[in-house]
Design an enzyme around this catalytic site. Sequence first.
Site, PDB file in Angstrom:
ATOM      1  CG  ASP A   8      -1.070   1.757   6.613  1.00 27.82           C
ATOM      2  OD1 ASP A   8      -0.639   1.205   7.505  1.00 27.82           O
ATOM      3  OD2 ASP A   8      -1.750   1.158   5.769  1.00 27.82           O
ATOM      4  N   GLY A   9       1.721   2.914   7.695  1.00 30.56           N
ATOM      5  CA  GLY A   9       3.079   2.592   7.435  1.00 30.56           C
ATOM      6  C   GLY A   9       3.506   1.747   6.722  1.00 30.56           C
ATOM      7  CD  GLU A  43       0.813   0.809  10.590  1.00 27.20           C
ATOM      8  OE1 GLU A  43       0.185   1.600  10.665  1.00 27.20           O
ATOM      9  OE2 GLU A  43       0.872  -0.142   9.767  1.00 27.20           O
ATOM     10  CG  ASP A  67      -3.431  -1.170   8.790  1.00 27.48           C
ATOM     11  OD1 ASP A  67      -2.561  -0.827   9.365  1.00 27.48           O
ATOM     12  OD2 ASP A  67      -3.355  -1.235   7.504  1.00 27.48           O
ATOM     13  CG  HIS A 121      -3.434  -4.934   2.552  1.00 26.67           C
ATOM     14  ND1 HIS A 121      -2.802  -4.140   2.047  1.00 26.67           N
ATOM     15  CD2 HIS A 121      -2.689  -5.187   3.829  1.00 26.67           C
ATOM     16  CE1 HIS A 121      -1.411  -3.811   2.374  1.00 26.67           C
ATOM     17  NE2 HIS A 121      -1.601  -4.266   3.558  1.00 26.67           N
ATOM     18  CG  ASP A 131      -1.157  -0.075   2.299  1.00 32.24           C
ATOM     19  OD1 ASP A 131      -0.457  -0.226   3.139  1.00 32.24           O
ATOM     20  OD2 ASP A 131      -1.142  -0.419   1.083  1.00 32.24           O
TER      21      ASP A 131
END
Length: 335
Positions: A8-9, A43, A67, A121, A131
């Site tokens: 994730d980023g 990301e 995501d 989320h 995240d």
Amino acid sequence: MTIRAAADGSALGNPGPAGWAWYVNDDCWRAGGWPHGTNNQGELMAVLDLFRATAHLPDEDLHILCDSQYVINSVTKWMPGWKRKGWRKSDGKPVLNVDLLKDIDRALAGRKYTFEWVRGHAGHDLNEAADDRARAAATAYQQGVAVRQGPGFIRAGDPAAPAAGGQSAQPVMSAAAARPTRSAAPQPTAAPTLFGGSSLLSEPDLFSELEDEALPQPAGADELPELVVESLERELLLPGTRSDLGRTSVLLHPDFTEIGSSGRLWSRDEMLMALEGNPGSPAELELLSADRVGDSSVLLTYRTHTRAGAVLRSSLWVLDGAQWRLRFHQGTPEA
């Protein structure tokens, strides 16, 4: 054996202080970032560092939870075509974040890997852990404090794993990749349907080139839902928002669909691919009504004005957790 990890980023301001992270478990993760970058760069860097950190295990399958539709589509769908065209898009413009993409292309050579899209989320344990660490890295750069980089890829019974502080501890990223690239707004070959001008060809226009302009923050949570949704809809009309895949991915519901003026039904993935060659143009919004359909949905109807003419539009926004997201859009050229 399969290595299952989330990547994730995060970017505060997008662009702004940025972070990235991949996560297998509490004893096996890595994070980093830069003082200035974008969510998409974070990301991509998370995926790149994950490939690098597991390079000593080329025979093991790598299952990446992500995501970001932008990252997944870039690596699994668009990259081969970009390479054939000399890392240029179908309109001849250079591909964004090309240094990171080239590094990923080299890193995945000979590897066995799959990507799985997960909703961000939404309580997914691995995604939430990645995240949290990416956002913490971005926050550390914002505050000027040390970043918790994590132990790296360390697994019990794996003596070949690089030690913490090894090669993967300091990811390589060129200055060009760390900075967003400003490019002239592309001129559409056909007038767009979604948040743009009218067209019987029904070409979508939601995403385009990434620009380094600051994006407005959405209306506060204490405002009426109708006002929040109107603010977000107006944000989607801004070139800086439509050009930012990271921000727009947050605003678009994973099940987003559009009925174009030609009658064609567009899925979210189809739109992402179509907009690769036709990013569209901005438009002005004339609000007609904002109606609360229920406790967690708002229907906007409005008119947009462009040089191509006026279009009547409707957008259904739904509350997804704490975030209002666009679930459905339809546009019809006004007679």
